[in-house]
Design a protein around this motif. Structure first.
Motif, mmCIF file in Angstrom:
data_model
loop_
_atom_site.group_PDB
_atom_site.id
_atom_site.type_symbol
_atom_site.label_atom_id
_atom_site.label_comp_id
_atom_site.label_asym_id
_atom_site.label_seq_id
_atom_site.Cartn_x
_atom_site.Cartn_y
_atom_site.Cartn_z
ATOM 1 N N LEU A 79 0.854 -1.190 0.000
ATOM 2 C CA LEU A 79 0.000 0.000 0.000
ATOM 3 C C LEU A 79 0.886 1.235 0.000
ATOM 4 O O LEU A 79 1.717 1.411 0.899
ATOM 5 C CB LEU A 79 -0.913 0.011 1.236
ATOM 6 C CG LEU A 79 -1.730 1.292 1.454
ATOM 7 C CD1 LEU A 79 -2.697 1.507 0.299
ATOM 8 C CD2 LEU A 79 -2.471 1.222 2.788
ATOM 9 N N LYS A 119 0.978 5.617 -0.649
ATOM 10 C CA LYS A 119 0.168 6.834 -0.673
ATOM 11 C C LYS A 119 0.915 7.911 -1.450
ATOM 12 O O LYS A 119 2.025 8.289 -1.080
ATOM 13 C CB LYS A 119 -0.131 7.301 0.753
ATOM 14 C CG LYS A 119 -0.933 6.285 1.561
ATOM 15 C CD LYS A 119 -1.263 6.804 2.957
ATOM 16 C CE LYS A 119 -2.085 5.793 3.735
ATOM 17 N NZ LYS A 119 -2.462 6.296 5.083
ATOM 18 N N ASP A 145 -10.314 1.754 -11.115
ATOM 19 C CA ASP A 145 -10.355 1.385 -9.713
ATOM 20 C C ASP A 145 -9.953 -0.074 -9.580
ATOM 21 O O ASP A 145 -10.463 -0.937 -10.284
ATOM 22 C CB ASP A 145 -11.753 1.601 -9.145
ATOM 23 C CG ASP A 145 -11.864 1.098 -7.722
ATOM 24 O OD1 ASP A 145 -10.962 1.411 -6.931
ATOM 25 O OD2 ASP A 145 -12.821 0.375 -7.422
ATOM 26 N N SER A 177 -9.570 -1.561 -6.271
ATOM 27 C CA SER A 177 -9.751 -1.977 -4.879
ATOM 28 C C SER A 177 -11.213 -2.268 -4.614
ATOM 29 O O SER A 177 -12.087 -2.035 -5.440
ATOM 30 C CB SER A 177 -9.270 -0.866 -3.939
ATOM 31 O OG SER A 177 -10.088 0.266 -4.078
ATOM 32 N N TYR A 227 -9.890 12.186 -3.296
ATOM 33 C CA TYR A 227 -9.148 10.988 -2.922
ATOM 34 C C TYR A 227 -9.570 9.848 -3.832
ATOM 35 O O TYR A 227 -10.755 9.711 -4.161
ATOM 36 C CB TYR A 227 -9.472 10.674 -1.466
ATOM 37 C CG TYR A 227 -8.981 9.357 -0.928
ATOM 38 C CD1 TYR A 227 -7.712 9.255 -0.365
ATOM 39 C CD2 TYR A 227 -9.791 8.224 -0.942
ATOM 40 C CE1 TYR A 227 -7.266 8.055 0.152
ATOM 41 C CE2 TYR A 227 -9.351 7.025 -0.431
ATOM 42 C CZ TYR A 227 -8.090 6.938 0.116
ATOM 43 O OH TYR A 227 -7.647 5.745 0.632
ATOM 44 N N THR A 277 -8.487 5.540 -4.944
ATOM 45 C CA THR A 277 -7.628 4.367 -4.808
ATOM 46 C C THR A 277 -7.623 3.615 -6.122
ATOM 47 O O THR A 277 -8.623 3.569 -6.840
ATOM 48 C CB THR A 277 -8.122 3.425 -3.687
ATOM 49 O OG1 THR A 277 -9.432 2.947 -4.018
ATOM 50 C CG2 THR A 277 -8.161 4.145 -2.355
ATOM 51 N N THR A 278 -6.489 3.014 -6.440
ATOM 52 C CA THR A 278 -6.373 2.167 -7.618
ATOM 53 C C THR A 278 -5.271 1.155 -7.346
ATOM 54 O O THR A 278 -4.456 1.332 -6.435
ATOM 55 C CB THR A 278 -6.050 2.999 -8.869
ATOM 56 O OG1 THR A 278 -6.154 2.168 -10.038
ATOM 57 C CG2 THR A 278 -4.636 3.579 -8.812
ATOM 58 N N THR A 279 -5.248 0.090 -8.094
ATOM 59 C CA THR A 279 -4.243 -0.955 -7.922
ATOM 60 C C THR A 279 -3.508 -1.156 -9.233
ATOM 61 O O THR A 279 -4.133 -1.270 -10.291
ATOM 62 C CB THR A 279 -4.887 -2.275 -7.471
ATOM 63 O OG1 THR A 279 -5.571 -2.062 -6.242
ATOM 64 C CG2 THR A 279 -3.820 -3.349 -7.257
ATOM 65 N N LYS A 281 -1.351 -1.296 -4.214
ATOM 66 C CA LYS A 281 -2.512 -0.424 -4.079
ATOM 67 C C LYS A 281 -2.035 0.996 -3.834
ATOM 68 O O LYS A 281 -1.185 1.243 -2.985
ATOM 69 C CB LYS A 281 -3.393 -0.891 -2.917
ATOM 70 C CG LYS A 281 -4.625 -0.020 -2.684
ATOM 71 C CD LYS A 281 -5.453 -0.539 -1.521
ATOM 72 C CE LYS A 281 -6.622 0.378 -1.214
ATOM 73 N NZ LYS A 281 -7.425 -0.092 -0.080
ATOM 74 N N GLU A 339 -3.107 4.955 -2.937
ATOM 75 C CA GLU A 339 -4.080 5.925 -2.442
ATOM 76 C C GLU A 339 -3.599 7.302 -2.896
ATOM 77 O O GLU A 339 -2.501 7.728 -2.553
ATOM 78 C CB GLU A 339 -4.192 5.854 -0.917
ATOM 79 C CG GLU A 339 -4.819 4.558 -0.423
ATOM 80 C CD GLU A 339 -5.026 4.552 1.088
ATOM 81 O OE1 GLU A 339 -4.567 5.510 1.757
ATOM 82 O OE2 GLU A 339 -5.632 3.593 1.594
#
Length: 266
Positions: free
Chosen positions: A14, A16, A36, A38, A51, A53-55, A64, A66
């Motif tokens: 993870l 950021k 996306d 997640s 904000y 999130t993507t992987t 992942k 953020e």
């Protein structure tokens, strides 16, 4: 991974990341272009902060991300400017000072957005690349509209961050390749980067193939049976970066009807 009753994580790492840059440089366009990856909703709003999130896949591992615009508590930063807006590029100096004050030492890359508007370009590529090198940053020009280099820029920043945190072992030659790694390697080894988009594959897979090719240095392309290299040789001139290897011709015998003495073989 997880104890009984707790969900198994859908990612291996993870990270950021923070996107900074002047207003109207297209930070939202970049986020909108990301799929996306997640279980959560792709968008959330916390204290008014955009904000997402993507992987992504990095050498077969799920990372992942953020992503947000404002918070400084991140471990990677993308400095974004608009290639059609000189003022936004000149403002990068100010953003670097902000980063050095609030997040010193955090890995960062320089991103020139809206490459699809290159006909309106106000910031030359070479100038931006030289600026990035001067400030110790990797440089990308991207186009969310054309799905060009967006995933690649996030992948490279992820690689830099993970290696900064002692993950170099993942890129040692003796590591075990995943099946996806082997498939990617097999495809990009015989497919030029500029032709990957023409493969009959889903957009996400083609994006991963381009990312794998760029991240692993497999950027030699073949055109009309000749080998080209995309990298400038050290100390080379500022000409075209595509260099064709010279072919060596065998020596030719003199013509049979040549009557000159210096043409005859004794």
């Amino acid at each position: 991974m997880g104890s009984q009753g707790s969900p198994v994580k859908s990612y291996d790492y993870l990270l950021k990341f923070l996107l900074v840059g002047d207003s109207d440089v297209g930070k939202g366009e970049i986020l909108d272009s990301l799929q996306d990856g997640s279980a959560e909703s792709p968008y959330a709003y916390s204290s008014g902060i955009d904000y997402k999130t993507t992987t992504i896949l990095l050498d077969g591992r799920r990372v992942k991300l953020e992503l947000c615009y404002i918070e400084w508590k991140q471990i990677g930063i993308l400095l974004v400017y608009d290639i059609t807006n000189r003022w936004s590029f000149d403002g990068i100096d100010r953003w670097i000072r902000e980063i050095d004050e609030h997040a010193p030492g955090v890995p960062r890359i320089l991103v020139g957005n809206r490459l699809h508007l290159a006909f309106k370009r106000q910031v030359p590529t070479e100038q931006a690349r030289a600026y990035a090198e001067k400030n110790g940053m990797t440089f990308f020009e991207v186009s969310p509209l054309c799905n060009f280099n967006v995933i690649e820029s996030f992948t490279e920043l992820s690689r830099i961050v993970l290696m900064r945190h002692g993950m170099e072992k993942f890129w040692k030659p003796n590591r075990v390749f995943s099946l996806q790694d082997l498939c990617c390697r097999a495809i990009v080894s015989c497919t030029p980067v500029h032709l990957i988009d023409k493969l009959p594959l889903p957009v996400a897979i083609k994006s991963h193939l381009k990312s794998f090719s760029m991240a692993n240095g497999m950027n030699a392309v073949m055109m009309h049976g000749r080998s080209y290299s995309l990298a400038n040789p050290a100390g080379g001139s500022k000409g075209n970066s595509l260099k064709r290897s010279k072919s060596i011709r065998p020596p030719q015998s003199p013509p049979q009807n040549c009557t000159r003495n210096n043409c005859k073989i004794s």
